[in-house]
Design a protein around this motif. Structure first.
Motif: not given
Length: 398
Positions: A83-111
């Protein structure tokens, strides 16, 4: 506990479906926007390839489950990198970060998840600023605000779920402990009840037989007629005790009550058996007992009469005794009186009604029976003045 867990699983599944759907909708919209504006650009093949790779990686996530943890972390790192590479090449992909928030919060502990969300937010802000071309306050503040709200809500929900799970586990454990305690108390209560039944039937009968046979043995040569009377009486008591034992094994109902006729007939039968040449037992009634009288009340009063008369016979040295049944609107009272030697009721385990001696179970058994039915026991006695025992059991008003 399962009734609470099922709705929770359904809510989690619904949230997951919404986030996955949102991710692919945003990814598709970003690809369409890029192709609409930069279809012939030099980075188009890379953007399409990275988009396909990101979609494939994202789909692989649910297949990995929750274990092993290193594999999940590797997968999350690849998704974020793509996703980061996509954002560098095309900034419009930045909106995909919102679902990725949920993915990261589900996968990792809060810290660990909170720094990841901060990194994703920073990349999204940078990408949007590059599109805007100037320091747009909305671009600077909106993504961090959305990230903060999403992270806070998710972390709070997780903590509430953890507290709820701990509370449910504690409740289940408490219920199990309570059930075990109730089983133990029920077992002890049943043992106590059986002990009283045995005392009031078999033990009393055996004690009477022993006394009669001992008396017959002493009189066998000097008064054989009296000795034979004692033996016959002992045999009758043994026969009655055998009937009680059989009834005890069958359903623990007193044999006198099982024969029919109600409590009054049973009391007369007990008085007749306890009457000997040296002791006369009479039965008096005041009022008429309710018809039908509750079976536990009948059984308790009969056992109390049996136990009290056995103590009179063995300890009081009385010549007369009386059973008086008084029936009132709200209670039924059984009085057992004798003209024996009496005793001090304030002295523990002493006297004709105390059941002192080898058994020591007379008054405690009577009190226990009455306590189970909400009744009371009153004893009036003094040395040389006989004894009056009064057992009162409450009834529902007629």
């Amino acid at each position: 506990m399962s009734g609470v867990a099922a709705p929770e699983r359904d809510d989690t599944r619904a949230l997951t479906v919404v986030m996955h759907t949102a991710f692919f909708v945003l990814l598709s919209a970003s690809v369409a926007r890029y192709l609409a504006r930069h279809a012939g650009g030099p980075h188009t093949p890379w953007v399409i390839a990275l988009s396909v790779l990101l979609a494939v990686l994202y789909v692989l996530g649910p297949a990995l489950g929750t274990r092993p943890i290193p594999r999940r972390l590797t997968w999350l790192g690849l998704v974020v990198a793509a996703w980061a590479l996509l954002v560098v090449l095309a900034p419009s992909f930045a909106w995909c970060a919102v679902p990725l928030f949920y993915t990261g919060l589900r996968t990792l502990p809060p810290r660990a998840a909170i720094p990841l969300v901060a990194l994703l937010t920073a990349l999204a802000v940078a990408a949007q600023l590059s599109l805007a071309g100037w320091a747009d306050p909305n671009v600077l503040l909106a993504p961090p605000a959305v990230a903060a709200v999403a992270t806070t809500v998710f972390v709070v929900m997780q903590r509430q779920a953890a507290r709820r799970d701990a509370l449910i586990a504690d409740l289940v454990r408490t219920r199990r402990e309570l059930a075990a305690t109730e089983r133990r108390e029920g077992t002890l209560a049943e043992r106590e009840r059986l002990a009283r039944e045995i005392h009031d039937t078999l033990a009393q009968g055996l004690s009477s037989q022993r006394m009669l046979l001992q008396a017959a043995d002493r009189l066998w040569d000097s008064a054989p007629g009296t000795a034979r009377d004692h033996v016959r009486t002992a045999a009758a008591i043994a026969e009655r005790s055998l009937a009680e034992a059989r009834r005890f094994v069958h359903d623990l109902t007193p044999a006198d009550l099982a024969e029919g006729g109600g409590l009054l007939r049973a009391l007369h039968a007990v008085a007749e058996r306890e009457t000997t040449p040296g002791l006369t037992v009479r039965v008096h009634t005041e009022g008429s007992p309710p018809d039908p009288l509750p079976a536990p009340v009948e059984s308790a009063l009969l056992r109390i009469a049996q136990g009290a008369l056995a103590n009179v016979r063995e300890h009081a040295g009385a010549t007369t005794a009386a059973l008086t049944l008084t029936c009132l609107d709200d209670q039924i009272v059984l009085d057992v009186t004798d003209d024996g030697r009496g005793f001090d009721p304030h002295t523990p385990a002493v006297g004709p009604a105390s059941g002192a001696g080898e058994r020591g179970h007379g008054l405690p058994a009577i009190r226990a029976r009455l306590r189970q039915l909400g009744g009371t026991l009153t004893i009036e006695s003094a040395p040389g003045e006989g004894t009056a025992l009064s057992a009162a059991i409450p009834l529902e008003p007629r």
